[in-house]
Design a protein around this motif. Sequence first.
Motif, short mmCIF file in Angstrom:
data_model
loop_
_atom_site.label_atom_id
_atom_site.label_comp_id
_atom_site.label_asym_id
_atom_site.label_seq_id
_atom_site.Cartn_x
_atom_site.Cartn_y
_atom_site.Cartn_z
N TYR A 1 -10.78 -2.67 -4.19
CA TYR A 1 -9.54 -2.77 -3.35
C TYR A 1 -8.23 -2.38 -3.93
N LEU A 2 -7.99 -4.51 -4.68
CA LEU A 2 -7.47 -5.12 -5.60
C LEU A 2 -7.23 -3.94 -7.27
N ARG A 3 -8.64 -3.54 -6.96
CA ARG A 3 -8.51 -3.08 -8.87
C ARG A 3 -8.10 -1.75 -8.25
N ALA A 4 -8.08 -0.91 -7.66
CA ALA A 4 -7.73 0.33 -7.39
C ALA A 4 -5.90 0.44 -7.83
N ASP A 5 -5.63 -0.44 -6.62
CA ASP A 5 -4.47 0.17 -5.78
C ASP A 5 -2.88 -1.11 -6.10
N GLN A 6 -3.98 -1.97 -6.35
CA GLN A 6 -2.73 -3.25 -7.23
C GLN A 6 -2.24 -3.88 -6.28
N PRO A 7 -1.93 -4.44 -5.00
CA PRO A 7 -0.31 -3.74 -3.89
C PRO A 7 0.02 -5.32 -4.15
N TYR A 8 0.39 -5.56 -5.24
CA TYR A 8 0.85 -7.47 -5.57
C TYR A 8 1.96 -7.13 -5.31
N ASP A 9 2.97 -6.44 -4.33
CA ASP A 9 4.54 -6.39 -4.21
C ASP A 9 4.67 -5.64 -3.06
N MET B 1 32.58 11.48 3.67
CA MET B 1 31.52 11.13 4.67
C MET B 1 31.44 9.84 3.54
N PRO B 2 31.48 8.85 4.58
CA PRO B 2 31.65 7.50 3.57
C PRO B 2 30.33 7.51 2.49
N ALA B 3 30.40 6.74 1.77
CA ALA B 3 28.93 5.82 0.56
C ALA B 3 28.16 5.42 1.87
N LEU B 4 27.10 5.98 1.33
CA LEU B 4 25.46 5.54 1.98
C LEU B 4 24.63 4.64 1.37
N ILE B 5 24.18 3.75 1.50
CA ILE B 5 24.08 2.34 0.54
C ILE B 5 22.61 2.01 1.11
N LEU B 6 21.34 1.70 0.61
CA LEU B 6 19.89 1.36 1.02
C LEU B 6 20.25 -0.48 -0.29
N ALA B 7 20.46 -1.62 1.17
CA ALA B 7 20.50 -3.04 0.16
C ALA B 7 19.11 -2.61 0.13
N SER B 8 18.45 -2.67 -1.04
CA SER B 8 17.56 -2.76 -1.12
C SER B 8 16.45 -2.10 -2.24
N THR B 9 15.53 -2.76 -3.18
CA THR B 9 15.32 -2.03 -4.51
C THR B 9 14.39 -1.57 -4.47
N SER B 10 13.24 -2.39 -3.35
CA SER B 10 11.97 -1.60 -3.51
C SER B 10 11.66 0.12 -3.25
N ARG B 11 11.41 0.38 -4.14
CA ARG B 11 10.53 2.53 -4.54
C ARG B 11 10.48 2.28 -3.35
N TYR B 12 8.93 1.82 -2.08
CA TYR B 12 8.98 2.10 -1.27
C TYR B 12 9.82 2.08 -0.33
N ARG B 13 10.98 1.61 0.06
CA ARG B 13 12.00 1.74 0.77
C ARG B 13 12.84 2.89 0.50
N LEU C 1 5.82 0.73 8.56
CA LEU C 1 4.23 -0.47 8.09
C LEU C 1 4.41 -0.37 6.53
N ILE C 2 5.25 1.29 5.81
CA ILE C 2 5.89 0.76 4.41
C ILE C 2 6.24 0.11 4.02
N GLY C 3 6.92 0.25 5.77
CA GLY C 3 8.76 -0.98 4.70
C GLY C 3 10.04 -0.80 5.36
N LEU C 4 10.49 0.76 6.40
CA LEU C 4 11.49 1.23 6.81
C LEU C 4 11.17 2.21 8.03
N PRO C 5 11.72 1.75 9.12
CA PRO C 5 10.96 2.63 10.39
C PRO C 5 12.11 3.76 10.28
N LEU C 6 11.59 4.32 9.83
CA LEU C 6 12.97 6.18 10.00
C LEU C 6 13.32 6.28 11.48
N ILE C 7 12.61 6.10 12.17
CA ILE C 7 13.12 5.95 13.81
C ILE C 7 13.94 5.55 14.23
N ARG C 8 14.27 4.36 13.68
CA ARG C 8 15.46 3.44 13.95
C ARG C 8 16.31 3.94 13.16
#
Length: 191
Positions: free
Chosen positions: A136-144, A1-13, A170-177
């Motif tokens: 909200y901002l104090r609780a979640d700190q969504p600055y990234d 199986m070829p290597a699978l690489i995610l071209a991202s450092t996003s923890r969400y992805r 919406l989180i950053g990677l459409p898994l169905i697609r």
Amino acid sequence: MPALILASTSRYRQELLSRLRLPFETVAPEVDETALPGEAPAALAERLALAKARVVAAAHPGAIVIGSDQVADLGGAAIGKPGGHERAAEQLRQMSGREVVFQTAVAVVAPGLAAIERAEVRVRVRELSDAAIEAYLRADQPYDCAGSAKVESLGIALLEAVESDDPTALIGLPLIRTCALLRRAGLEPLA
């Protein structure tokens, strides 16, 4: 199986891709993410997703490389990651009571394949008071996060509705697609 690489450092992805239970590695793509003059948010997301996948694929011949990008679109203008508290508060004030369209593109580059898909997520933000924004901002700190809200956590309380045919977009990677593109590259997630 070829290597699978995610071209991202996003923890969400990374978290999203790990749901497919496929072994993968991550590589930071060296791509300038500056929008071109007059570039629409959807076009920007598609261009960057493909550019990220191509850059990493060029350095890893034979691999299957996934690139993704998300651009929040408020009235035709791209809203990026806020980077800090004040910019996040301003973004949320601008989005209050309005619809934001998140354009999330995913590309797969592999031997004999360079394909891209885009998922559109329509989000209706409720009317937000300054006190609610600050709490909200104090609780979640969504600055990234594009659009200053983490829907996967407390950011859901900012919203009235979310409409999409690929909910993880919406989180950053459409898994169905992503699954459809991986199958085109010869990698079946359920094999």
